[in-house]
Design an enzyme around this catalytic site. Structure first.
Site, PDB file in Angstrom:
ATOM      1  CG  HIS A  63       5.400  -2.105   9.086  1.00  0.00           C
ATOM      2  ND1 HIS A  63       6.167  -2.873   8.216  1.00  0.00           N
ATOM      3  CD2 HIS A  63       4.895  -1.591   8.238  1.00  0.00           C
ATOM      4  CE1 HIS A  63       5.984  -3.067   7.691  1.00  0.00           C
ATOM      5  NE2 HIS A  63       4.654  -2.039   7.040  1.00  0.00           N
ATOM      6  NE  ARG A  67      -3.175   4.194   4.270  1.00  0.00           N
ATOM      7  CZ  ARG A  67      -2.805   2.799   3.376  1.00  0.00           C
ATOM      8  NH1 ARG A  67      -1.190   3.007   3.296  1.00  0.00           N
ATOM      9  NH2 ARG A  67      -2.915   1.463   3.728  1.00  0.00           N
ATOM     10  CG  ASN A  97       3.172   3.601   2.785  1.00  0.00           C
ATOM     11  OD1 ASN A  97       3.081   3.765   3.213  1.00  0.00           O
ATOM     12  ND2 ASN A  97       2.403   2.684   1.425  1.00  0.00           N
ATOM     13  CG  ASP A 155       5.643  -0.679   3.673  1.00  0.00           C
ATOM     14  OD1 ASP A 155       6.201  -2.103   3.207  1.00  0.00           O
ATOM     15  OD2 ASP A 155       5.239  -0.632   4.323  1.00  0.00           O
ATOM     16  CG  ASN A 296       2.114  -7.135  -1.346  1.00  0.00           C
ATOM     17  OD1 ASN A 296       3.031  -8.542  -1.211  1.00  0.00           O
ATOM     18  ND2 ASN A 296       2.787  -6.458  -1.986  1.00  0.00           N
ATOM     19  CG  ASP A 323       1.660  -4.080   6.549  1.00  0.00           C
ATOM     20  OD1 ASP A 323       1.820  -3.144   6.533  1.00  0.00           O
ATOM     21  OD2 ASP A 323       1.897  -4.915   5.827  1.00  0.00           O
ATOM     22  CG  HIS A 327      -7.046   0.278   2.482  1.00  0.00           C
ATOM     23  ND1 HIS A 327      -6.141   1.610   0.970  1.00  0.00           N
ATOM     24  CD2 HIS A 327      -5.512  -0.766   2.362  1.00  0.00           C
ATOM     25  CE1 HIS A 327      -4.980   0.487   0.468  1.00  0.00           C
ATOM     26  NE2 HIS A 327      -5.132  -1.220   1.764  1.00  0.00           N
TER      27      HIS A 327
HETATM   28 ZN    ZN Z   1       5.370  -3.735   2.818  1.00  0.00          ZN
END
Ligand code: ZN
Length: 443
Positions: A63, A67, A97, A155, A296, A323, A327
């Site tokens: 996971h 980007r 995503n 996700d 999150n 995860d 950013h």
């Molecule tokens: Zn997530």
């Protein structure tokens, strides 16, 4: 061809066979050729000195967010793969995503071609469950599977609609790939930025109850039972979730799950910022909400972290996944409510997890298994072991080396970590992928 690399003198942890021994490893043509004590040095071989170091399989991360395409200012496949290598990872799975969403063959092909050109490690692709990850209409899951995705996930968003989740699980059980769900009931999360607790109360921030996660986990376990599909719960954060998954597994339902390094080692008090002082009357000085700890699902409470470690040990939690969510600075230098969710994790994962070993909360062998052979097994891949004939994807680390996190020196473009400037004990020394040294610690 001569032996290409000889790793001398390391202690080998092989979670695949649960063996733990001191030996040399000879690597030839990208594969492990020999594992024996005192292999004679071939003059043409590159010798890697692993005395006082531990050699284990390269870490596998199910996971992470790379980007690319679309948000290359936050991370690229190149920088993400360099960060992964620095963190000891030799295989990572990229979440869909991206912009555009990885919901069709063209985007999967694009990521694979970029990885071929730019990546130091193996990058596997996760496809979206629904078109645009909007939760309305299933993606072409068959086409994505043909294109080589290894799982499906929306996700960042939950698969909100229970009937869509049911259909996705039905298709995925035919295809034989898991659905990874980010479990969050939006009506309960309701725009909150952190865990609902005394910390959110004193900060005056809206809290997200643990039920926001647990209600959807319960739903998904029920749907996995109904469909015989494989649901994998992403980044579990609460004791209640752990109980639900334990029950599901006891009932023989095909549910697996992961936990992140931060949910194992940090609590919501990290949001108070390290300069803050809490008084007995619950007033605080120097309040500095630390947006770097906004993630999150949110960081929870001490009892959750302790229970999650127990869940790793008793097998309820299958794997550790990062995860990794890089950013840019502007996404985090703002008010707490406006800040983006996510932590840049790849380069601190191992150091922070080693605190659990040094605190005697977990054995090193279990930790390594949860980072290597366990995710490989979940992916049905022939990875995660140190054995003759297997790919020479190896991580070499010093369990006792102390170092200080300096986000500015991260290979990742994401400098967003609440661990910046903290002392770690346990450091990656070298990462080897396909028989090549792709990362060497500069000390
Ligand atoms: Zn997530």
């Amino acid at each position: 061809m001569s032996t290409e690399i000889l790793i001398k003198g390391g202690s080998i942890i092989d979670p695949g066979t649960r063996s733990n021994s001191k030996a040399d490893i000879a690597i030839k043509n990208g594969l492990i050729e020999r594992i024996e004590p005192n292999i004679n040095i071939n003059p043409s071989a590159k010798v890697v000195d692993a005395n006082n170091l531990i050699v284990c399989p390269g870490f596998v991360d199910l996971h992470c967010h790379l980007r690319e395409p679309g948000e290359e200012h936050k991370e690229t496949i190149k920088t993400g793969s360099e960060a992964a290598a620095a963190g000891g990872f030799t295989t990572v799975c990229a979440m869909p995503n991206t912009v555009p969403t990885t919901d069709n063959r063209a985007v999967v092909d694009y990521i694979k071609s970029r990885a071929e050109l730019e990546s130091k490690i193996e990058i596997l692709v996760i496809g979206a469950v629904t078109k645009g990850s909007l939760g309305k209409e299933l993606s072409e899951m068959g086409e994505l599977a043909e294109a080589g995705v290894i799982a499906f996930s929306d996700d960042g968003n939950p698969v909100y609609d229970a009937n869509i989740m049911r259909q996705a699980l039905e298709y995925s059980s035919d295809i034989g790939l898991p659905i990874i769900n980010h479990c969050e009931v939006p009506e309960l999360a309701n725009g909150a930025s952190m865990n609902e607790s005394w910390v959110s109360n004193i900060l005056g921030l809206k809290g997200m109850p643990k039920s926001a996660e647990e209600v959807m986990v319960a739903r998904d376990i029920s749907l996995a039972k109904l469909t015989d599909g494989h649901v994998h719960i992403a980044h579990i954060s609460s004791s209640g979730t752990l109980d639900l998954i334990r029950q599901g597994k006891e009932m023989g339902i095909n549910v697996t799950c992961e936990v992140t390094p931060h949910h194992l080692t940090l609590t919501d008090e990290a949001i108070l910022g390290r300069g803050s002082k809490i008084h007995s009357d619950f007033s605080i000085d120097e309040t500095a909400y630390d947006t770097r700890a906004k993630v999150n699902p949110p960081l929870r409470q001490m009892q959750d972290t302790l229970n999650l470690v127990e869940g790793l040990k008793d097998g309820t939690i299958d794997i550790i996944a990062t995860d990794h969510a890089p950013h840019s600075a502007v996404d985090k230098i703002c008010t707490f409510n406006e800040a983006a969710f996510g932590i840049s994790v790849l380069e601190t994962a191992f150091g922070s997890l080693m605190s659990l070993v040094h605190n005697e909360q977990i054995e090193l062998g279990i930790l390594i298994e949860k980072l290597t052979s366990a995710p490989a097994k979940l992916l049905n891949m022939d990875l995660g072991s140190v054995s003759i004939g297997s790919p020479a994807n190896l991580t070499i680390f010093d369990p006792n080396k102390e170092w200080t996190v300096n986000a500015e020196t991260f290979k990742s473009k994401g400098k967003n970590t609440p661990l910046d400037s903290l002392l770690m004990k346990g450091q990656i020394a070298k990462t080897i992928y396909g028989g090549k040294v792709i990362f060497e610690q500069q000390t």
